[in-house]
Design an enzyme around this catalytic site. Structure first.
Site, short mmCIF file in Angstrom:
data_model
loop_
_atom_site.label_atom_id
_atom_site.label_comp_id
_atom_site.label_asym_id
_atom_site.label_seq_id
_atom_site.Cartn_x
_atom_site.Cartn_y
_atom_site.Cartn_z
CG HIS A 159 -5.92 -2.02 9.02
ND1 HIS A 159 -6.08 -0.80 9.65
CD2 HIS A 159 -4.59 -2.16 8.85
CE1 HIS A 159 -4.89 -0.27 9.84
NE2 HIS A 159 -3.96 -1.08 9.37
CG ASN B 90 -8.74 -1.14 12.30
OD1 ASN B 90 -7.85 -1.84 11.81
ND2 ASN B 90 -9.21 -0.06 11.69
CD GLU C 186 -8.61 1.25 7.84
OE1 GLU C 186 -8.63 0.35 8.69
OE2 GLU C 186 -7.95 2.30 7.98
CG ASP D 32 -0.29 -0.40 2.52
OD1 ASP D 32 0.95 -0.45 2.57
OD2 ASP D 32 -1.01 -0.66 3.49
C1 GLP Z 1 -0.51 0.49 8.57
C2 GLP Z 1 -0.13 -0.36 7.36
C3 GLP Z 1 -0.37 -1.83 7.63
C4 GLP Z 1 0.27 -2.21 8.96
C5 GLP Z 1 -0.34 -1.40 10.06
C6 GLP Z 1 0.18 -1.79 11.46
O1 GLP Z 1 -1.87 0.66 8.66
N1 GLP Z 1 -0.84 0.02 6.19
O2 GLP Z 1 0.13 -2.61 6.55
O3 GLP Z 1 0.09 -3.59 9.18
O4 GLP Z 1 -0.03 -0.04 9.80
O5 GLP Z 1 1.31 -1.05 11.78
P1 GLP Z 1 2.29 -1.38 12.97
O6 GLP Z 1 3.09 -2.55 12.51
O7 GLP Z 1 3.12 -0.15 13.12
O8 GLP Z 1 1.47 -1.69 14.14
#
Ligand code: GLP
Length: 242
Positions: free
Chosen positions: A138, A136, A143, A67
């Site tokens: 995702h 959440n 989402e 993404d």
């Molecule tokens: C963002 C990214 C996700 C990732 C998420 C969790 O939303 N788009 O791909 O999994 O963050 O991030 P973290 O690993 O910092 O908790």
């Protein structure tokens, strides 16, 4: 599903890197799906070490990222382009022309998303997709409420995700991107293998739902239960509600 529970973040990073390195050693021209967020940084560090000390070779590897924020140029220090080059690509021998990350500044975003899907197909799909997990539920930027068959597309970010991400934008909600381009849940599920990483108590509820279900679009990560080759690699804190 294979569930691996390690003691802490460092151990999941090392184990994750071993899994990725195993795939590259077996198939040097592997197609790897990479993720951003803080969780995979330790895994990337270990891959860099393996490249430097053990000669792990990325020269034939192709990469697709999950993404990117809409509206951020690759040079922006919070863009996922910037993140990937800083945390991994600048330190390994990946060929720049084999790196694919969605373009948040694309003129025609729908066209760009279709192009991205075609590129994945032209490379015969992703061999291993690394995934983080949003608190959440995702995956990538799919989402809650995302269609479980969705493809690469523009997505409005959830209020909770915008709040979570605002820490990277001086805690300023105004400056935090509200849209992203993301591989769809359907796109992710077509990868030959999935490796989902989660660490820390903040992810414990989402991990419980991801592993125990029920499968629901309100927690897109739950769909990984349907994949034949899903590995969930978590530490004790993330596993604490199982
Ligand atoms: C963002 C990214 C996700 C990732 C998420 C969790 O939303 N788009 O791909 O999994 O963050 O991030 P973290 O690993 O910092 O908790």
């Amino acid at each position: 599903m294979l569930i691996i529970i390690k003691n802490n973040y460092d151990e999941i990073s090392d184990e994750g890197a071993k899994i990725v390195a195993g795939i590259i050693r077996k198939k040097p021209d592997s197609v790897l799906g990479f993720a951003t967020g803080s969780t995979p940084i330790g895994l990337y560090k270990e891959l860099i070490r393996m490249h430097k000390e053990e000669g792990l070779d990325f020269s034939k590897v192709t990469t697709f990222n999950l993404d990117e924020y809409v509206g951020l140029p690759p040079s922006h220090n919070q863009s996922y382009h910037y993140f990937m080059w800083k945390n991994l690509f600048n330190h390994i021998n990946v060929n720049k022309s084999n790196v694919y990350i969605p373009m948040g500044m694309a003129d025609d975003i729908n066209d760009h998303c279709e192009w991205y899907e075609r590129k994945i197909q032209q490379h015969c799909g992703i061999d291993l997709q690394i995934l983080g997990l949003g608190a959440n539920g995702h995956i990538a930027f799919n989402e809650p409420g995302s269609s479980l068959g969705s493809r690469t597309r523009i997505k409005t970010l959830d209020e909770k995700t915008i709040k979570d991400n605002s820490r990277f934008f001086n805690n300023n909600i105004e400056d935090t991107p509200k849209f992203a381009i993301t591989m769809g849940v359907g796109t992710i599920m077509e990868a030959k293998k999935l490796l989902l990483l989660a660490s820390g108590i903040k992810k414990a509820n989402a991990i419980k739902a991801t592993i125990r279900g029920p499968i629901t679009a309100m927690l897109p990560a739950t769909i990984v239960q349907m994949h034949q080759f899903t590995t969930i690699l978590i530490d004790r804190e993330a596993a604490s509600k199982l």
